[in-house]
Design a protein around this motif. Structure first.
Motif, PDB file in Angstrom:
ATOM      1  N   LEU A 197       0.824  -1.219   0.000  1.00 42.42           N
ATOM      2  CA  LEU A 197       0.000   0.000   0.000  1.00 42.42           C
ATOM      3  C   LEU A 197       0.855   1.264   0.000  1.00 42.42           C
ATOM      4  N   CYS A 343      -5.768   4.517  -3.429  1.00 45.25           N
ATOM      5  CA  CYS A 343      -4.920   3.928  -4.464  1.00 45.25           C
ATOM      6  C   CYS A 343      -5.412   4.425  -5.814  1.00 45.25           C
ATOM      7  N   ARG A 354      -0.227   0.803  -9.770  1.00 48.55           N
ATOM      8  CA  ARG A 354      -0.954   1.566  -8.743  1.00 48.55           C
ATOM      9  C   ARG A 354      -0.008   2.407  -7.906  1.00 48.55           C
ATOM     10  N   CYS A 356      -0.335   4.110  -4.109  1.00 46.19           N
ATOM     11  CA  CYS A 356      -1.198   4.192  -2.925  1.00 46.19           C
ATOM     12  C   CYS A 356      -0.553   5.108  -1.891  1.00 46.19           C
TER      13      CYS A 356
END
Ligand SMILES: Cc1cc2nc3c(=O)[nH]c(=O)nc-3n(C[C@H](O)[C@H](O)[C@H](O)COP(=O)(O)OP(=O)(O)OC[C@H]3O[C@@H](n4cnc5c(N)ncnc54)[C@H](O)[C@@H]3O)c2cc1C
Length: 382
Positions: A197, A343, A354, A356
């Motif tokens: 993340l 994200c 991605r 995040c």
């Protein structure tokens, strides 16, 4: 009439069926949406953690999926799918029914591969099913030991932040019971908590771990679990209570759709989750997210289900816009606070990339998360 068959009545299946039915009605399209799902229960699995910790009861974790007929207007048949025949566009069930379709949405979730690692099936507790959560609850309530190990043998598993949230929630749980000397260790193949993340969320968990006295320990690969001992390639740890995270894999009924490179996952084509070679078949589950670079959790699955549903509508009703994979916001709970993270995704032609990052922290997140899950299920209660 276009027949859309949705297999599975979990998060993915419900979102897709709901979206398809609502849009077909709005656009006055001749589309039949039928869901076939094995369980009468639509579960909200994050609530299993609350069951284990005593803050939710079993009946609060699910709602009857059959109610979706009244609430959302699509048909729901409770039956187990036993065979999927893509060439003949047919699905067979345990109940002896044969469904044909024009479009197939596969939202059958994942299988928990407990047997994959030596000792994992036999030892420890988990809250990845309601039954598991009830057993873990008993074990935690009666816990008299000192050492708790939360163990993820591999990544990715369902809900990347689960072991960190659980470790921190357990610290608060034991403190509330006046047990301040319980050691809590999260043993994980990553280099640090929640790396997938991004650095700001990872730092959030590192700081929370420090505050709560929860230890993150990297492992280099599973060796074995025996009574009271976890052995990995680089560690030997004694435990009094082991909380385990299941490896995930493609469900058996979809085994023929597995990717030969990594048979845990389904073959899948982005950006709209089609099964290669079959433009009428969509695969949306945690078994189809990793090959496309996506995280294995309910929030990104929600997006994936919407993208697929719009892609089906695009085929049924030319010109209907296929949705982009929009940014996803997740909520995570720490020690005495929580966070929201965002994200953003970019389709590269073969995968999603991605980025995040943490948005903000607040002690209210825990309540927000708890009420979101309950509100979700309430929408299916008549
Ligand atoms: C402890 C825990 C905490 C979590 N926390 C979070 C969180 O904080 N945030 C987040 O985003 N996600 C979280 N998740 C993940 C989230 O719950 C899942 O991503 C989501 O529920 C998956 O939905 P699904 O529809 O793909 O699968 P499922 O919910 O498993 O649904 C699959 C459906 O298919 C049906 N089915 C299976 N086999 C058959 C068959 N042969 N025939 C017919 N029907 C069949 C099942 O009955 C079920 O209805 C958590 C999960 C767990 C376990």
């Amino acid at each position: 009439m276009a027949k859309v068959l949705v297999l599975g009545g979990g998060t993915a299946g419900l979102i897709a069926a709901r979206y398809l039915k609502a849009e077909a009605d709005r656009l006055k399209l001749d589309v039949d949406v039928t869901m076939v799902t094995a369980s009468e229960r639509h579960y909200m699995p994050p609530l299993f953690m609350e069951v284990a910790l005593g803050s939710a009861e079993a009946h609060e974790t699910w709602a009857p999926i059959k109610n979706a007929e009244k609430v959302y207007g699509f048909r729901v048949d409770i039956d187990r799918v036993t065979k999927i025949d893509l060439d003949n566009r047919q699905v067979k069930t345990e109940g002896g029914k044969v469904y044909d379709y024009d479009y197939l949405f596969l939202g059958l979730g994942v299988k928990y591969a407990w047997d994959k690692y030596k000792g994992l099936a036999e030892h420890g507790y988990h809250n990845y099913t309601l039954e598991g959560a009830l057993e873990l609850r008993k074990a935690l309530y009666g816990f008299k030991g000192k050492r708790i190990v939360i163990y993820a043998p591999e990544v990715p598993y369902r809900c990347g932040i689960y072991p960190y949230e659980m470790g921190l929630a357990l610290r608060a749980y034991f403190e509330a019971k006046g047990l301040n000397d319980v050691e809590i260790k999260v043993v994980h193949p990553g280099d640090g908590p929640a790396r997938s993340l991004g650095p700001t969320v990872s730092r959030f968990f590192e700081k929370e771990f420090e505050k709560a006295g929860v230890e993150f320990i990297h492992h280099d690969g599973h060796e074995r679990i025996t009574e009271g001992k976890l052995v990995t390639k680089n560690l030997e740890l004694d435990y009094d209570l082991l909380i385990k995270v299941p490896p995930i894999a493609i469900p058996d009924v979809m085994a023929f759709m597995a990717d030969s490179q990594d048979p845990r996952w389904a073959k899948v084509k982005g950006p709209d989750f089609r099964y290669p070679g079959y433009d009428d078949v969509y695969v949306v589950s945690e078994a189809s997210m990793p090959p496309l670079g996506l995280l294995t959790a309910g929030v990104p699955l929600h997006n994936a289900a919407v993208v697929s549903a719009t892609s089906i509508l695009h085929q049924v009703h030319g010109g209907y816009p296929i949705a982009e994979f929009v940014p996803t916001m997740c909520l995570g709970v720490g020690y005495h606070t929580g966070f929201t993270a965002n994200c953003e995704y970019r389709w590269t032609g073969s995968k999603y990339e991605r980025t995040c990052y943490l948005l903000f922290k607040s002690p209210l997140i825990k309540e927000m998360k708890a009420s979101f899950y309950r509100g979700w299920l309430d929408s299916l209660r008549l």
